[in-house]
Design a protein around this motif. Structure first.
Motif, PDB file in Angstrom:
ATOM      1  N   TYR A   1      -2.779   4.550   6.196  1.00 43.30           N
ATOM      2  CA  TYR A   1      -1.950   3.543   5.533  1.00 43.30           C
ATOM      3  C   TYR A   1      -0.742   4.261   4.947  1.00 43.30           C
ATOM      4  O   TYR A   1      -0.888   5.196   4.152  1.00 43.30           O
ATOM      5  CB  TYR A   1      -2.748   2.850   4.428  1.00 43.30           C
ATOM      6  CG  TYR A   1      -1.979   1.787   3.683  1.00 43.30           C
ATOM      7  CD1 TYR A   1      -1.726   0.552   4.268  1.00 43.30           C
ATOM      8  CD2 TYR A   1      -1.504   2.021   2.395  1.00 43.30           C
ATOM      9  CE1 TYR A   1      -1.026  -0.429   3.589  1.00 43.30           C
ATOM     10  CE2 TYR A   1      -0.804   1.043   1.710  1.00 43.30           C
ATOM     11  CZ  TYR A   1      -0.569  -0.179   2.312  1.00 43.30           C
ATOM     12  OH  TYR A   1       0.132  -1.145   1.637  1.00 43.30           O
TER      13      TYR A   1
ATOM     14  N   GLN B   1       1.805  -6.975   6.015  1.00 46.36           N
ATOM     15  CA  GLN B   1       0.530  -6.318   6.268  1.00 46.36           C
ATOM     16  C   GLN B   1      -0.517  -6.713   5.233  1.00 46.36           C
ATOM     17  O   GLN B   1      -1.704  -6.871   5.561  1.00 46.36           O
ATOM     18  CB  GLN B   1       0.708  -4.798   6.276  1.00 46.36           C
ATOM     19  CG  GLN B   1      -0.537  -4.028   6.690  1.00 46.36           C
ATOM     20  CD  GLN B   1      -1.028  -4.426   8.065  1.00 46.36           C
ATOM     21  OE1 GLN B   1      -0.260  -4.433   9.023  1.00 46.36           O
ATOM     22  NE2 GLN B   1      -2.301  -4.778   8.176  1.00 46.36           N
ATOM     23  N   LYS B   2      -0.098  -6.889   3.993  1.00 45.90           N
ATOM     24  CA  LYS B   2      -1.034  -7.324   2.954  1.00 45.90           C
ATOM     25  C   LYS B   2      -1.588  -8.708   3.280  1.00 45.90           C
ATOM     26  O   LYS B   2      -2.780  -8.979   3.079  1.00 45.90           O
ATOM     27  CB  LYS B   2      -0.338  -7.322   1.596  1.00 45.90           C
ATOM     28  CG  LYS B   2       0.012  -5.920   1.099  1.00 45.90           C
ATOM     29  CD  LYS B   2       0.848  -5.970  -0.168  1.00 45.90           C
ATOM     30  CE  LYS B   2       1.250  -4.555  -0.603  1.00 45.90           C
ATOM     31  NZ  LYS B   2       2.145  -4.566  -1.789  1.00 45.90           N
TER      32      LYS B   2
ATOM     33  N   THR C   1       8.696  -1.766  -1.181  1.00 45.31           N
ATOM     34  CA  THR C   1       7.837  -1.737   0.001  1.00 45.31           C
ATOM     35  C   THR C   1       8.681  -1.434   1.235  1.00 45.31           C
ATOM     36  O   THR C   1       9.911  -1.531   1.204  1.00 45.31           O
ATOM     37  CB  THR C   1       7.106  -3.079   0.202  1.00 45.31           C
ATOM     38  OG1 THR C   1       8.073  -4.132   0.331  1.00 45.31           O
ATOM     39  CG2 THR C   1       6.199  -3.380  -0.991  1.00 45.31           C
TER      40      THR C   1
ATOM     41  N   ASP D   1       3.002  -0.255   4.290  1.00 42.90           N
ATOM     42  CA  ASP D   1       3.011  -0.975   3.017  1.00 42.90           C
ATOM     43  C   ASP D   1       4.094  -2.054   3.038  1.00 42.90           C
ATOM     44  O   ASP D   1       5.224  -1.838   2.596  1.00 42.90           O
ATOM     45  CB  ASP D   1       3.257   0.009   1.867  1.00 42.90           C
ATOM     46  CG  ASP D   1       3.253  -0.685   0.511  1.00 42.90           C
ATOM     47  OD1 ASP D   1       2.628  -1.756   0.399  1.00 42.90           O
ATOM     48  OD2 ASP D   1       3.887  -0.160  -0.428  1.00 42.90           O
ATOM     49  N   THR D   2       3.733  -3.214   3.574  1.00 39.76           N
ATOM     50  CA  THR D   2       4.643  -4.359   3.621  1.00 39.76           C
ATOM     51  C   THR D   2       3.890  -5.600   3.146  1.00 39.76           C
ATOM     52  O   THR D   2       2.650  -5.641   3.175  1.00 39.76           O
ATOM     53  CB  THR D   2       5.163  -4.615   5.049  1.00 39.76           C
ATOM     54  OG1 THR D   2       4.047  -4.983   5.892  1.00 39.76           O
ATOM     55  CG2 THR D   2       5.831  -3.372   5.624  1.00 39.76           C
TER      56      THR D   2
ATOM     57  N   ASP E   1       2.675   4.394   2.803  1.00 45.69           N
ATOM     58  CA  ASP E   1       3.528   3.817   1.774  1.00 45.69           C
ATOM     59  C   ASP E   1       4.537   4.868   1.317  1.00 45.69           C
ATOM     60  O   ASP E   1       4.548   6.001   1.813  1.00 45.69           O
ATOM     61  CB  ASP E   1       2.701   3.293   0.595  1.00 45.69           C
ATOM     62  CG  ASP E   1       1.785   4.370   0.005  1.00 45.69           C
ATOM     63  OD1 ASP E   1       1.942   5.558   0.362  1.00 45.69           O
ATOM     64  OD2 ASP E   1       0.917   4.020  -0.815  1.00 45.69           O
TER      65      ASP E   1
ATOM     66  N   ASN F   1      -5.050   8.881   2.837  1.00 40.28           N
ATOM     67  CA  ASN F   1      -4.693   7.486   3.108  1.00 40.28           C
ATOM     68  C   ASN F   1      -5.325   6.979   4.402  1.00 40.28           C
ATOM     69  O   ASN F   1      -4.826   6.034   5.008  1.00 40.28           O
ATOM     70  CB  ASN F   1      -3.169   7.333   3.209  1.00 40.28           C
ATOM     71  CG  ASN F   1      -2.512   7.150   1.856  1.00 40.28           C
ATOM     72  OD1 ASN F   1      -2.987   7.683   0.857  1.00 40.28           O
ATOM     73  ND2 ASN F   1      -1.431   6.397   1.805  1.00 40.28           N
TER      74      ASN F   1
END
Length: 234
Positions: free
Chosen positions: A15, A205-206, A70, A201-202, A17, A135
């Motif tokens: 992941y 995507q969340k 982000t 980390d967008t 970020d 991560n």
């Protein structure tokens, strides 16, 4: 004796970020110069990050120059490049770290021309892998190797065949096979679309992570309830 050595290593799903990118920069700017006896500023001038998305490429000199909290919503791939060459000391360092949504587009490549080049290249890659490890994700489950993917496709193709055969011998068993196999295969296919090999980390995507989670719960609930109902009905 100086020599050239290049190494390319695959990575596990991670992941990504801004904080992770900052840690990679910290290693390249604060630890790598001392290890290779290079001026830190010289490496800073050769460093860049490319954010590739559906609308094009954005290249920055460092993650702190990216102002948003982000990463871009349309991001597909990140490439970190560092190319340093000094003719006076006859030395070369070329780094390219690629993080993409697909397994084949994610790897670490380090090329170096110096004394003990193979040892130093391995150390550099291992240190980067150690940073990435913090991560890591479980997305490898949805992005298997080509051999495992072929095996999974074969299993999915066999599900209706087995169910069809069982239909003439044991209809209840055939129903259970279909009730488990079809939803499981459907979830796996959808999860592949929602969970890329390297996730970013967008906000998109969340949202995809939430959809995948609730879809998993729904799939498991459907399989359990349908299976119990079929068994009790029998």
């Amino acid at each position: 004796m100086k020599q050239t050595y290049q190494i390319t290593q695959s990575i596990k799903p991670i992941y990504i970020d801004k904080e992770l990118l900052r840690e990679i920069e910290n290693y390249c700017f604060n630890q790598l110069p001392g290890y290779l006896e290079i001026e830190p500023q010289a490496l800073r001038e050769c460093y860049s990050i490319s954010l590739l998305g559906s609308t094009g490429e954005q290249r920055i000199d460092g993650i702190d120059n990216y102002e948003l909290s982000t990463l871009p919503e349309d991001i597909k791939k990140i490439i970190i490049r560092l190319y340093y060459q000094n003719n006076e000391t006859d030395s070369l360092l070329s780094i390219q770290y690629s993080f993409g949504e697909e397994r084949f587009s994610s790897n670490l490549t380090t090329e170096i021309f110096t004394e003990n080049a193979n040892e130093k290249a391995l150390v550099i890659n291992e240190n980067i892998l150690r940073i990435l490890h913090q991560n890591k994700t479980l997305n490898y489950l949805f992005h298997p190797s080509q051999i495992l993917l072929t095996l999974l496709i074969a299993i999915c193709a066999l599900i209706p065949c087995i169910a069809g055969y069982q239909w003439f011998n044991n209809k209840e068993a055939a129903k259970v096979i279909l009730l488990i196999g079809i939803p499981a295969a459907g979830y796996y296919w959808i999860a592949q679309q929602l969970k890329p090999f390297c996730s970013f980390d967008t906000n998109r995507q969340k949202t995809n992570d939430k959809i995948s989670y609730y879809f998993l719960l729904g799939t498991l609930g459907f399989i359990i309830i349908s299976t119990i109902f079929t068994i009790l009905k029998k």
